[in-house]
Design a protein around this motif. Structure first.
Motif, PDB file in Angstrom:
ATOM      1  N   ILE A   1      34.704  54.578  47.480  1.00  0.00           N
ATOM      2  CA  ILE A   1      35.586  54.017  46.462  1.00  0.00           C
ATOM      3  C   ILE A   1      35.361  52.508  46.426  1.00  0.00           C
ATOM      4  N   VAL A   2      35.059  51.980  45.251  1.00  0.00           N
ATOM      5  CA  VAL A   2      34.719  50.562  45.095  1.00  0.00           C
ATOM      6  C   VAL A   2      35.703  49.924  44.128  1.00  0.00           C
ATOM      7  N   PHE A   3      36.330  48.839  44.550  1.00  0.00           N
ATOM      8  CA  PHE A   3      37.136  47.985  43.684  1.00  0.00           C
ATOM      9  C   PHE A   3      36.372  46.686  43.463  1.00  0.00           C
ATOM     10  N   THR A   4      36.392  46.181  42.250  1.00  0.00           N
ATOM     11  CA  THR A   4      35.815  44.863  41.972  1.00  0.00           C
ATOM     12  C   THR A   4      36.893  43.970  41.387  1.00  0.00           C
ATOM     13  N   THR A   5      36.790  42.680  41.661  1.00  0.00           N
ATOM     14  CA  THR A   5      37.744  41.710  41.145  1.00  0.00           C
ATOM     15  C   THR A   5      37.087  40.333  41.134  1.00  0.00           C
ATOM     16  N   ASN A   6      37.524  39.523  40.179  1.00  0.00           N
ATOM     17  CA  ASN A   6      37.083  38.129  40.144  1.00  0.00           C
ATOM     18  C   ASN A   6      37.976  37.225  40.977  1.00  0.00           C
ATOM     19  N   HIS A   7      39.182  37.674  41.265  1.00  0.00           N
ATOM     20  CA  HIS A   7      40.150  36.864  42.010  1.00  0.00           C
ATOM     21  C   HIS A   7      40.785  37.758  43.067  1.00  0.00           C
ATOM     22  N   ARG A   8      40.340  37.610  44.273  1.00  0.00           N
ATOM     23  CA  ARG A   8      40.823  38.468  45.355  1.00  0.00           C
ATOM     24  C   ARG A   8      42.306  38.249  45.632  1.00  0.00           C
TER      25      ARG A   8
END
Length: 512
Positions: free
Chosen positions: A342-349
């Protein structure tokens, strides 16, 4: 002639007996002959039919595994006739052993053989297929089970590698029979072409390899066989390319989950159940879903529900809630399959709810930032075919001085100027020098610098006052007087002058 006449007489006698004797006696004699042959033979034989029943409905998985195993070991050296084929779900040409031909194999120092039998059913056009395994009779107890386990594992691995991978997305009907639609996944990104630092690349590949080979470990420690990755970094840092490289490295399918199309938590669970093993489930820009990742303190300021109400506000309104997403990633329903990432991506952690990124849900946090020197060299090798260049030292100096760009920005400049490697590298240096000077440039201005890298030298000939005037909306002179930041500008000037001298000296060495 006497021997031949006796043989003909014996065959004639057998023919007469076959026509005279009842079928029950003939069957008994045939069974006695086979038992006698098996008693004196040093080999044991095991039949593996194509179907488990006589109706041809229940397919025998072991027959399919044997066929895949023989494809994986490439028996072309021991068999001379094959049947070639290629299915729609595979990207390779597969072969089947021709009827009544034998393939030899070895296991634990013993020789084994597979024979493919194909018989035509009487009064029918159907065929009855089976594989016959021959192995030494004295060692059959020690050989049969381990060898069949090897055949099954090799067949599953070969099927995983050779089949065509798919890219799935949810169609907004997760509660129906199939809530996913798919297209062939043919993204060319690999870890060899990815703009990553070598240490980070090695850490990710080692972790993926350990996960793919950790079936026994996960079962022994009592954990679900899944892994969570959080990829964070600025736009253009290569998060999507890294996901594609992970899928190509493991030969997994990719499920791109669009949360805005999911109506409630029940549909989210239905979508999870429909995903297959050996897959990567991706939720991109998880921080953009405000209702899911809003700060918990702001949630406590809302109106508290009445006593006795156990469902939260989002679930009552028929939306996906934070609780539903947590159960999706680390609840009981997440254990309905195996070997999933399962992969989450974000520009602002920092905008992601802490409950989503804790250990056990997102086990590996990967920071993808700007382009380092090793990543730049990888991009230069991909776009320009360069393994080394004298201007690489200038690029490294710019990176160390804070003139870093994202891999997407560097790749765009190199792509636009790929016909001339030196012009491309100078264009990258121009963009990095502009970043060092603090000029907030738009992408179109990067394009202008890529077209005319000589603008770097023109900028170096100007004075710091002209740099300040060319930066709209910035009162640099006042800041230098009030804050005493003139020394930093002097350092930048000296650094750029040094870069200019390095560039000129390099051009002189090449006779430019």
């Amino acid at each position: 002639m006497e021997i031949l006449s006796q043989m003909w007489s014996f065959l004639g006698l057998l023919t007469v007996l076959q026509n005279v004797l009842p079928s029950q006696i003939l069957s008994l004699l045939h069974s006695f002959y086979e038992s006698l042959q098996d008693f004196f033979s040093p080999f044991a034989y095991f039949e593996i039919p194509e179907f488990n029943d006589y109706c041809g409905v229940d397919v025998n998985d072991l027959y399919r595994h044997v066929n895949l195993y023989l494809n994986s070991v490439n028996p072309a050296t021991t068999c001379r006739r094959f049947t070639l084929s290629r299915s729609k779900s595979s990207n390779r040409i597969s072969f089947t052993v021709a009827p009544n031909h034998t393939v030899h194999d070895s296991f634990n120092g013993h020789t084994l053989s597979w024979t493919h039998h194909v018989e035509t059913v009487q009064d029918s056009l159907d065929e009855r297929r089976s594989f016959s395994l021959k192995l030494p009779k004295r060692h059959r107890q020690a050989l049969l089970s381990p060898y069949l386990e090897l055949v099954t594992s090799r067949a599953e691995e070969f099927e995983r590698v050779s089949r065509e991978r798919r890219l799935f997305t949810n169609n907004g009907h997760g509660s129906y029979e199939s809530g996913w639609v798919s297209v062939p996944f043919r993204h060319p990104s690999t870890f060899e072409t990815l703009a990553l630092e070598p240490q980070l690349r090695q850490q990710i590949t080692d972790d993926l390899t350990a996960f793919a080979n950790g079936k026994e470990f996960y079962h022994r420690v009592g954990r679900a066989w899944k892994r969570g990755y959080l990829l964070y970094g600025p736009p253009g840092s290569g998060k999507s390319s890294l996901i594609a490289a992970m899928a190509n490295y493991l030969c997994y399918d990719v499920y791109d989950l669009e949360l805005t199309k999911v109506s409630d938590n029940s549909e989210l669970r239905a979508l999870l159940i429909q995903t297959t093993n050996r897959s990567i489930i991706v939720i991109e820009d998880i921080d953009c879903s405000v209702d899911l990742t809003a700060d918990r303190l702001s949630k406590t300021k809302r109106t508290t529900p009445a006593k006795g109400s156990s469902r939260d506000e989002g679930e009552e309104n028929g939306r996906v809630t934070l609780s539903g997403l947590l159960n999706f990633t680390d609840g009981l329903w997440s254990c309905c399959g195996e070997e999933r990432i399962i992969v989450f991506t974000t520009n602002h952690r920092d905008n992601v709810d802490p409950a989503l990124v804790r250990c056990g849900r997102m086990d590996v946090h990967v920071s993808l930032g700007t382009c380092g020197i090793h990543a730049f060299k990888a991009l230069a090798a991909n776009y320009l075919g360069l393994e080394s260049h004298p201007l690489f030292d200038v690029v490294e100096s710019c990176i160390r001085s804070g003139g870093t760009l994202t891999p997407a920005q560097v790749g765009e400049i190199l792509l636009r100027n790929r016909r001339d490697a030196e012009v491309a590298i100078k264009a990258v240096i121009s963009a990095m020098q502009a970043r060092i000077l603090g000029a907030e440039r738009e992408p179109i201005e990067y394009e202008e610098m890529a077209k005319s890298p000589e603008s770097v030298e023109r900028g170096l000939m100007e004075s710091p006052e002209n740099w300040e005037a060319s930066s709209p909306g910035k009162c640099v002179g006042k800041k230098r007087k009030e804050g005493g930041s003139g020394s930093s500008w002097e350092k930048k000037v000296k650094f750029l002058v040094r870069l200019r001298s390095l560039t000129k000296s390099d051009s002189g060495r090449r006779g430019c």
